[in-house]
Design a protein around this motif. Structure first.
Motif, PDB file in Angstrom:
ATOM      1  N   LEU A  43      43.852  31.945  41.213  1.00 53.56           N
ATOM      2  CA  LEU A  43      44.517  31.143  40.186  1.00 53.56           C
ATOM      3  C   LEU A  43      45.203  32.069  39.188  1.00 53.56           C
ATOM      4  N   TYR A  44      46.304  31.599  38.620  1.00 52.32           N
ATOM      5  CA  TYR A  44      47.073  32.370  37.640  1.00 52.32           C
ATOM      6  C   TYR A  44      46.641  32.007  36.231  1.00 52.32           C
ATOM      7  N   ASN A  45      46.442  33.022  35.376  1.00 60.27           N
ATOM      8  CA  ASN A  45      46.037  32.766  33.990  1.00 60.27           C
ATOM      9  C   ASN A  45      47.067  31.951  33.211  1.00 60.27           C
ATOM     10  N   LYS A  46      48.327  32.060  33.561  1.00 60.84           N
ATOM     11  CA  LYS A  46      49.372  31.348  32.815  1.00 60.84           C
ATOM     12  C   LYS A  46      49.372  29.840  33.071  1.00 60.84           C
ATOM     13  N   CYS A  47      48.565  29.375  34.011  1.00 56.58           N
ATOM     14  CA  CYS A  47      48.545  27.947  34.351  1.00 56.58           C
ATOM     15  C   CYS A  47      47.454  27.152  33.633  1.00 56.58           C
ATOM     16  N   TYR A  48      46.706  27.790  32.744  1.00 55.78           N
ATOM     17  CA  TYR A  48      45.715  27.066  31.942  1.00 55.78           C
ATOM     18  C   TYR A  48      46.411  26.485  30.724  1.00 55.78           C
ATOM     19  N   ILE A  49      46.017  25.298  30.321  1.00 52.71           N
ATOM     20  CA  ILE A  49      46.545  24.734  29.085  1.00 52.71           C
ATOM     21  C   ILE A  49      45.658  25.249  27.957  1.00 52.71           C
ATOM     22  N   LEU A  50      46.182  26.161  27.158  1.00 56.35           N
ATOM     23  CA  LEU A  50      45.426  26.796  26.080  1.00 56.35           C
ATOM     24  C   LEU A  50      45.724  26.111  24.748  1.00 56.35           C
ATOM     25  N   GLU A  51      45.396  24.843  24.687  1.00 54.85           N
ATOM     26  CA  GLU A  51      45.538  24.053  23.461  1.00 54.85           C
ATOM     27  C   GLU A  51      44.231  23.310  23.234  1.00 54.85           C
ATOM     28  N   LYS A  52      43.827  23.235  21.970  1.00 51.40           N
ATOM     29  CA  LYS A  52      42.548  22.589  21.639  1.00 51.40           C
ATOM     30  C   LYS A  52      42.482  21.144  22.133  1.00 51.40           C
ATOM     31  N   GLU A  53      43.612  20.480  22.219  1.00 53.64           N
ATOM     32  CA  GLU A  53      43.633  19.087  22.648  1.00 53.64           C
ATOM     33  C   GLU A  53      43.367  18.940  24.145  1.00 53.64           C
ATOM     34  N   PHE A  54      43.510  20.039  24.904  1.00 51.13           N
ATOM     35  CA  PHE A  54      43.360  19.987  26.356  1.00 51.13           C
ATOM     36  C   PHE A  54      42.308  20.962  26.881  1.00 51.13           C
ATOM     37  N   ILE A  55      41.425  21.378  25.996  1.00 54.43           N
ATOM     38  CA  ILE A  55      40.208  22.077  26.385  1.00 54.43           C
ATOM     39  C   ILE A  55      39.102  21.091  26.037  1.00 54.43           C
ATOM     40  N   TYR A  56      38.269  20.766  26.999  1.00 57.41           N
ATOM     41  CA  TYR A  56      37.272  19.712  26.818  1.00 57.41           C
ATOM     42  C   TYR A  56      35.884  20.311  26.663  1.00 57.41           C
ATOM     43  N   VAL A  57      35.030  19.566  25.956  1.00 57.09           N
ATOM     44  CA  VAL A  57      33.695  20.045  25.652  1.00 57.09           C
ATOM     45  C   VAL A  57      32.680  18.971  26.000  1.00 57.09           C
ATOM     46  N   ASP A  58      31.591  19.399  26.615  1.00 59.71           N
ATOM     47  CA  ASP A  58      30.414  18.548  26.728  1.00 59.71           C
ATOM     48  C   ASP A  58      29.674  18.783  25.415  1.00 59.71           C
ATOM     49  N   PRO A  59      29.732  17.826  24.470  1.00 62.49           N
ATOM     50  CA  PRO A  59      29.195  18.087  23.137  1.00 62.49           C
ATOM     51  C   PRO A  59      27.682  18.338  23.114  1.00 62.49           C
ATOM     52  N   ALA A  60      26.948  17.782  24.047  1.00 60.52           N
ATOM     53  CA  ALA A  60      25.498  17.976  24.078  1.00 60.52           C
ATOM     54  C   ALA A  60      25.134  19.413  24.444  1.00 60.52           C
ATOM     55  N   ALA A  61      25.876  19.996  25.378  1.00 59.93           N
ATOM     56  CA  ALA A  61      25.565  21.345  25.868  1.00 59.93           C
ATOM     57  C   ALA A  61      26.486  22.415  25.289  1.00 59.93           C
ATOM     58  N   PHE A  62      27.526  22.017  24.538  1.00 60.08           N
ATOM     59  CA  PHE A  62      28.536  22.933  23.996  1.00 60.08           C
ATOM     60  C   PHE A  62      29.145  23.762  25.127  1.00 60.08           C
ATOM     61  N   LYS A  63      29.451  23.091  26.233  1.00 61.67           N
ATOM     62  CA  LYS A  63      30.041  23.729  27.413  1.00 61.67           C
ATOM     63  C   LYS A  63      31.506  23.325  27.509  1.00 61.67           C
ATOM     64  N   LEU A  64      32.369  24.316  27.696  1.00 61.98           N
ATOM     65  CA  LEU A  64      33.811  24.081  27.781  1.00 61.98           C
ATOM     66  C   LEU A  64      34.265  23.817  29.206  1.00 61.98           C
ATOM     67  N   TYR A  65      35.302  22.984  29.311  1.00 65.12           N
ATOM     68  CA  TYR A  65      35.972  22.718  30.582  1.00 65.12           C
ATOM     69  C   TYR A  65      37.466  22.801  30.324  1.00 65.12           C
ATOM     70  N   MET A  66      38.143  23.624  31.091  1.00 67.07           N
ATOM     71  CA  MET A  66      39.567  23.840  30.886  1.00 67.07           C
ATOM     72  C   MET A  66      40.386  23.105  31.927  1.00 67.07           C
ATOM     73  N   VAL A  67      41.641  22.840  31.564  1.00 62.21           N
ATOM     74  CA  VAL A  67      42.596  22.196  32.465  1.00 62.21           C
ATOM     75  C   VAL A  67      43.446  23.285  33.098  1.00 62.21           C
ATOM     76  N   TYR A  68      43.485  23.276  34.424  1.00 64.08           N
ATOM     77  CA  TYR A  68      44.320  24.211  35.171  1.00 64.08           C
ATOM     78  C   TYR A  68      45.386  23.388  35.882  1.00 64.08           C
ATOM     79  N   VAL A  69      46.658  23.707  35.635  1.00 65.64           N
ATOM     80  CA  VAL A  69      47.763  22.981  36.246  1.00 65.64           C
ATOM     81  C   VAL A  69      48.390  23.885  37.312  1.00 65.64           C
ATOM     82  N   PRO A  70      48.127  23.597  38.585  1.00 61.34           N
ATOM     83  CA  PRO A  70      48.604  24.467  39.665  1.00 61.34           C
ATOM     84  C   PRO A  70      50.077  24.259  39.995  1.00 61.34           C
ATOM     85  N   MET A  71      50.922  24.714  39.095  1.00 65.02           N
ATOM     86  CA  MET A  71      52.349  24.597  39.341  1.00 65.02           C
ATOM     87  C   MET A  71      53.058  25.842  38.830  1.00 65.02           C
ATOM     88  N   VAL A  72      54.291  26.010  39.230  1.00 60.82           N
ATOM     89  CA  VAL A  72      55.086  27.168  38.831  1.00 60.82           C
ATOM     90  C   VAL A  72      55.362  27.065  37.333  1.00 60.82           C
TER      91      VAL A  72
END
Length: 186
Positions: A104-133
């Protein structure tokens, strides 16, 4: 950062009987097929589960966000301390570095707070990866995210002047050699 404001990607939320989803319609012909398969068929740590669906001859990427909230929503409720900031930065960098193992390419992650998700109970992050050019400067986008987190989201009064934690991060992100691997080492 994939520029959401310019309309290249129009995120929409959708729910069904099985959960809630972030739905993204990629530009026609811009998907990197092997990455779609890689993300769809593997449970990659730190990434939202994704699948490609076709409706009316249009392709959509669906990311399951059930029981997760955007990082921006979590941070609007409370400020984080330096230990939580370090944990967030470690999770972001580890996700990006793990993605390299899946081609995967690092440039394909959405690095915005609105599109980084959190499991609030565990404080675990989940990122959005968009597999496109995408032609983005991942280091610049990561810098912007870190500066935003430090300035707007972190409760810094507990920063031990002896360890200079925040100062070390700021000095590193201002440098010409800033990159994901270096940030992870820091």
């Amino acid at each position: 950062m994939i520029n959401l404001q310019e309309g290249r990607i129009m995120p929409v939320y959708e729910s069904d009987d099985f959960g809630s989803y972030l739905k993204i319609k990629p530009e026609r012909g811009s998907l990197i097929k092997y990455q779609v398969e890689m993300v769809s068929n593997n449970c990659i740590p730190g990434l939202l589960a994704m699948d490609l669906r076709c409706k009316n001859n249009e392709e959509y990427l669906y990311y399951k966000v059930t029981s997760r909230i955007p990082l921006s929503q979590l941070l609007s409720r409370k400020k984080i301390n330096k230990r939580q900031l370090l944990d967030l930065l470690c999770q972001i960098t580890q996700t990006m570095l793990t993605g390299v193992d899946y081609l995967l390419y690092n440039k394909c992650y959405i690095l915005e707070k609105e599109f980084i998700y959190v499991d609030p109970a565990a404080f675990k992050l989940y990122m959005v990866y968009v597999p496109m050019v995408i032609e983005e400067d991942v280091n610049q986008n990561l810098r912007k995210l870190i500066i935003d987190l430090i300035v707007n989201a972190t409760y810094i009064e507990d920063d031990n002047p002896g360890d200079g934690f925040i100062k070390k991060i700021i000095n590193y992100i201002k440098g010409d050699t800033f990159n994901v691997t270096g940030l992870d080492r820091l």
